[in-house]
Design a protein around this motif. Structure first.
Motif, mmCIF file in Angstrom:
data_model
loop_
_atom_site.group_PDB
_atom_site.id
_atom_site.type_symbol
_atom_site.label_atom_id
_atom_site.label_comp_id
_atom_site.label_asym_id
_atom_site.label_seq_id
_atom_site.Cartn_x
_atom_site.Cartn_y
_atom_site.Cartn_z
ATOM 1 N N LEU A 148 0.801 -1.218 0.000
ATOM 2 C CA LEU A 148 0.000 0.000 0.000
ATOM 3 C C LEU A 148 0.839 1.276 0.000
ATOM 4 C CD1 LEU A 148 -2.585 1.626 0.245
ATOM 5 C CD2 LEU A 148 -2.652 1.070 2.689
ATOM 6 N N LEU A 149 1.790 1.386 0.895
ATOM 7 C CA LEU A 149 2.532 2.630 1.044
ATOM 8 C C LEU A 149 3.352 3.004 -0.189
ATOM 9 C CD1 LEU A 149 3.728 2.371 4.761
ATOM 10 C CD2 LEU A 149 1.925 3.842 3.819
ATOM 11 N N SER A 150 3.757 2.003 -0.978
ATOM 12 C CA SER A 150 4.564 2.293 -2.165
ATOM 13 C C SER A 150 3.747 2.312 -3.457
ATOM 14 C CB SER A 150 5.711 1.276 -2.290
ATOM 15 O OG SER A 150 5.213 -0.045 -2.315
ATOM 16 N N GLN A 151 2.460 2.036 -3.376
ATOM 17 C CA GLN A 151 1.614 2.105 -4.566
ATOM 18 C C GLN A 151 1.416 3.549 -5.012
ATOM 19 O OE1 GLN A 151 -2.004 0.023 -3.370
ATOM 20 N NE2 GLN A 151 -1.415 -1.778 -4.562
ATOM 21 N N LEU A 152 1.156 3.721 -6.305
ATOM 22 C CA LEU A 152 0.842 5.055 -6.818
ATOM 23 C C LEU A 152 -0.610 5.372 -6.489
ATOM 24 C CD1 LEU A 152 2.596 5.061 -10.315
ATOM 25 C CD2 LEU A 152 3.440 5.947 -8.136
ATOM 26 N N PHE A 153 -0.825 6.534 -5.912
ATOM 27 C CA PHE A 153 -2.145 6.959 -5.470
ATOM 28 C C PHE A 153 -3.098 7.028 -6.659
ATOM 29 C CE2 PHE A 153 -4.690 10.475 -3.201
ATOM 30 C CZ PHE A 153 -5.370 9.546 -2.434
ATOM 31 N N VAL A 154 -4.245 6.377 -6.577
ATOM 32 C CA VAL A 154 -5.154 6.300 -7.720
ATOM 33 C C VAL A 154 -5.726 7.661 -8.116
ATOM 34 C CG1 VAL A 154 -5.829 3.900 -7.308
ATOM 35 C CG2 VAL A 154 -7.114 5.753 -6.207
ATOM 36 N N MET A 155 -5.661 8.624 -7.208
ATOM 37 C CA MET A 155 -6.224 9.938 -7.507
ATOM 38 C C MET A 155 -5.413 10.697 -8.557
ATOM 39 S SD MET A 155 -8.908 9.989 -5.645
ATOM 40 C CE MET A 155 -9.610 9.226 -4.173
ATOM 41 N N ASP A 156 -4.073 10.442 -8.604
ATOM 42 C CA ASP A 156 -3.256 11.120 -9.615
ATOM 43 C C ASP A 156 -2.342 10.162 -10.382
ATOM 44 O OD1 ASP A 156 -1.147 10.508 -7.921
ATOM 45 O OD2 ASP A 156 -0.867 12.557 -7.222
ATOM 46 N N ASN A 157 -2.215 8.916 -9.877
ATOM 47 C CA ASN A 157 -1.421 7.875 -10.521
ATOM 48 C C ASN A 157 0.047 8.246 -10.712
ATOM 49 O OD1 ASN A 157 -1.503 5.199 -11.467
ATOM 50 N ND2 ASN A 157 -1.479 5.874 -13.601
ATOM 51 N N LYS A 158 0.560 9.103 -9.828
ATOM 52 C CA LYS A 158 1.980 9.453 -9.925
ATOM 53 C C LYS A 158 2.646 9.631 -8.563
ATOM 54 C CE LYS A 158 1.154 14.445 -10.564
ATOM 55 N NZ LYS A 158 1.377 15.602 -11.457
ATOM 56 N N THR A 159 1.864 9.884 -7.523
ATOM 57 C CA THR A 159 2.422 10.097 -6.191
ATOM 58 C C THR A 159 2.247 8.844 -5.345
ATOM 59 O OG1 THR A 159 1.674 12.397 -6.324
ATOM 60 C CG2 THR A 159 2.420 11.613 -4.176
ATOM 61 N N LYS A 160 3.322 8.416 -4.675
ATOM 62 C CA LYS A 160 3.218 7.248 -3.815
ATOM 63 C C LYS A 160 2.311 7.559 -2.623
ATOM 64 C CE LYS A 160 7.649 6.470 -3.166
ATOM 65 N NZ LYS A 160 8.876 5.777 -2.724
ATOM 66 N N VAL A 161 1.605 6.551 -2.146
ATOM 67 C CA VAL A 161 0.681 6.730 -1.031
ATOM 68 C C VAL A 161 1.401 7.276 0.196
ATOM 69 C CG1 VAL A 161 -0.774 5.496 0.634
ATOM 70 C CG2 VAL A 161 -0.979 4.996 -1.808
ATOM 71 N N GLU A 162 2.589 6.786 0.477
ATOM 72 C CA GLU A 162 3.327 7.282 1.643
ATOM 73 C C GLU A 162 3.668 8.768 1.498
ATOM 74 O OE1 GLU A 162 6.910 5.067 2.155
ATOM 75 O OE2 GLU A 162 7.610 5.374 0.091
ATOM 76 N N ASP A 163 3.864 9.228 0.265
ATOM 77 C CA ASP A 163 4.155 10.643 0.037
ATOM 78 C C ASP A 163 2.888 11.491 0.169
ATOM 79 O OD1 ASP A 163 6.818 10.085 -0.400
ATOM 80 O OD2 ASP A 163 6.589 9.885 -2.578
ATOM 81 N N VAL A 164 1.748 10.907 -0.179
ATOM 82 C CA VAL A 164 0.469 11.604 0.001
ATOM 83 C C VAL A 164 0.227 11.850 1.485
ATOM 84 C CG1 VAL A 164 -2.040 11.373 -0.202
ATOM 85 C CG2 VAL A 164 -0.564 10.687 -2.103
ATOM 86 N N ILE A 165 0.509 10.841 2.299
ATOM 87 C CA ILE A 165 0.334 10.966 3.749
ATOM 88 C C ILE A 165 1.307 11.987 4.319
ATOM 89 C CG2 ILE A 165 0.478 9.735 5.955
ATOM 90 C CD1 ILE A 165 -0.288 7.185 4.379
ATOM 91 N N ALA A 166 2.556 11.950 3.858
ATOM 92 C CA ALA A 166 3.571 12.889 4.338
ATOM 93 C C ALA A 166 3.202 14.326 3.974
ATOM 94 C CB ALA A 166 4.931 12.530 3.735
ATOM 95 N N ALA A 167 2.656 14.526 2.770
ATOM 96 C CA ALA A 167 2.264 15.867 2.330
ATOM 97 C C ALA A 167 1.131 16.410 3.197
ATOM 98 C CB ALA A 167 1.841 15.830 0.866
ATOM 99 N N GLU A 168 0.185 15.546 3.553
ATOM 100 C CA GLU A 168 -0.933 15.971 4.405
ATOM 101 C C GLU A 168 -0.443 16.292 5.813
ATOM 102 O OE1 GLU A 168 -4.690 17.128 5.382
ATOM 103 O OE2 GLU A 168 -3.896 16.643 3.398
ATOM 104 N N ALA A 169 0.528 15.527 6.298
ATOM 105 C CA ALA A 169 1.089 15.779 7.615
ATOM 106 C C ALA A 169 1.794 17.137 7.645
ATOM 107 C CB ALA A 169 2.072 14.667 7.992
ATOM 108 N N LYS A 170 2.522 17.438 6.579
ATOM 109 C CA LYS A 170 3.210 18.719 6.482
ATOM 110 C C LYS A 170 2.213 19.864 6.387
ATOM 111 C CE LYS A 170 6.714 21.157 3.741
ATOM 112 N NZ LYS A 170 7.626 21.068 2.559
ATOM 113 N N LYS A 171 1.154 19.642 5.632
ATOM 114 C CA LYS A 171 0.121 20.667 5.437
ATOM 115 C C LYS A 171 -0.580 21.008 6.748
ATOM 116 C CE LYS A 171 -4.244 21.397 2.930
ATOM 117 N NZ LYS A 171 -5.196 20.779 1.963
ATOM 118 N N THR A 172 -0.865 19.994 7.545
ATOM 119 C CA THR A 172 -1.588 20.206 8.801
ATOM 120 C C THR A 172 -0.666 20.459 9.988
ATOM 121 O OG1 THR A 172 -1.645 17.811 9.217
ATOM 122 C CG2 THR A 172 -3.523 18.782 8.044
ATOM 123 N N GLY A 173 0.637 20.281 9.758
ATOM 124 C CA GLY A 173 1.591 20.519 10.836
ATOM 125 C C GLY A 173 1.520 19.495 11.950
#
Length: 311
Positions: A248-273
């Motif tokens: 799961l964590l290394s799959q490409l996120f189906v919403m954009d098919n280019k960002t890894k799921v773990e990077d999507v989570i990291a981006a949200e964590a950074k956004k919300t602090g």
């Protein structure tokens, strides 16, 4: 008096198709006498359910329920999709999912749990089999929980709220904004429903499954005619790709098919602090792994009538 053991309960269940708790009670009531226990089950009106127990139950519903930071998902099978539209069956699945919240994910324990109106879950299921007229089974249950954060559910192909063909639970650990966690969890759950990851991380994949893929990759690579050291690298590359595409964590996120799921989570964590960790997930797809019995209705009718098919 014969001793009532797990083995005798199992034997009675196999011989009659009745529920585990019903078999245990029957043996207790008849001092462990197997034949008397069979008769006891028949006299209690459980024979109708027993006659249906041999039929393949591969349809039904997946149900999800969430309470606070704890979630449960169950699969209850029936013989036909028609039963999934039955309100009695839907109410049963919905209630079982709610009861599963108080359990540990063990099917036997859930079957033995107290039904709200009396008796046990298994006894209620047996009664449903008799009244609805189809074999049904409580197949599996999954439970996830976080100490702080959010547990989010998603049902794909829902027939009604919380019930459908695919049920997903996502457990996010975090102390940030609850609404943001819920929104992220919903997107991740939709991804899981669509992408069907086999494990959270690559190293968590079933070793037997990995070895099977390695054998296939090795056979393919060996046919290339390349040197052994190159073949080995080709196999290692194939396995690395398999782990990446199915974790799961290394799959490409189906919403954009280019960002890894773990990077999507990291981006949200950074956004919300705040720190966000995907602690666990569960995905149940109705009937997966059940070998459905295929039947040719015309051939069955012909056979029953003694008519041979043309050569």
């Amino acid at each position: 008096m014969a001793e009532v053991t797990a083995a005798t309960v199992k034997e009675l269940r196999e011989r009659t198709g009745a529920g585990m708790m019903d078999c245990k009670k029957a043996l207790g009531e008849t001092a462990g006498d197997m034949e008397a226990a069979i008769d006891w089950l028949r006299t209690k009106g459980l024979a109708a359910a027993a006659k249906k127990a041999g039929r393949t139950a591969a349809e039904g519903l997946v149900g999800v329920s969430v309470r606070g930071t704890r979630g449960a998902v169950v699969e209850v099978n029936s013989e036909t999709d028609f039963v999934a539209k039955n309100e009695q069956f839907q109410d049963f699945v919905r209630t079982v999912a709610e009861l599963a919240l108080d359990g540990n994910g063990d099917v036997a324990a859930l079957a033995a749990a107290r039904w709200p109106e009396g008796g046990t879950v298994e006894e209620k299921l047996t009664a449903n089999i008799a009244t609805i007229g189809e074999n049904q089974s409580l197949r599996r249950v999954g439970v996830v929980e976080v100490s702080e954060g959010a547990v989010v559910s998603y049902v794909h192909n829902a027939v009604t709220a919380g019930l459908g063909k695919i049920g997903v639970l996502v457990a996010l650990e975090g102390n940030g904004d609850k609404a943001a966690l819920e929104a992220l969890g919903k997107q991740l759950a939709m991804h899981i429903a669509a992408a069907n990851p086999l494990a959270l991380r690559g190293e968590d994949l079933d070793p037997a499954l990995v070895e099977r893929e390695r054998a296939i990759a090795s056979e393919k690579a060996s046919e290339s005619g390349k040197p052994a050291n190159i073949v080995e690298k080709m196999v290692d590359g194939a396995i690395a790709k398999f782990r990446k595409e199915n974790a799961l964590l290394s799959q490409l996120f189906v919403m954009d098919n280019k960002t890894k799921v773990e990077d999507v989570i990291a981006a949200e964590a950074k956004k919300t602090g705040s720190q966000i960790t995907l602690a666990a997930y569960v995905r149940f797809q109705l009937g997966e792994g059940i070998e459905k019995k295929e039947s040719d209705f015309a051939a069955e009718v012909a056979a029953a009538a003694g008519v041979r098919e043309p050569a």
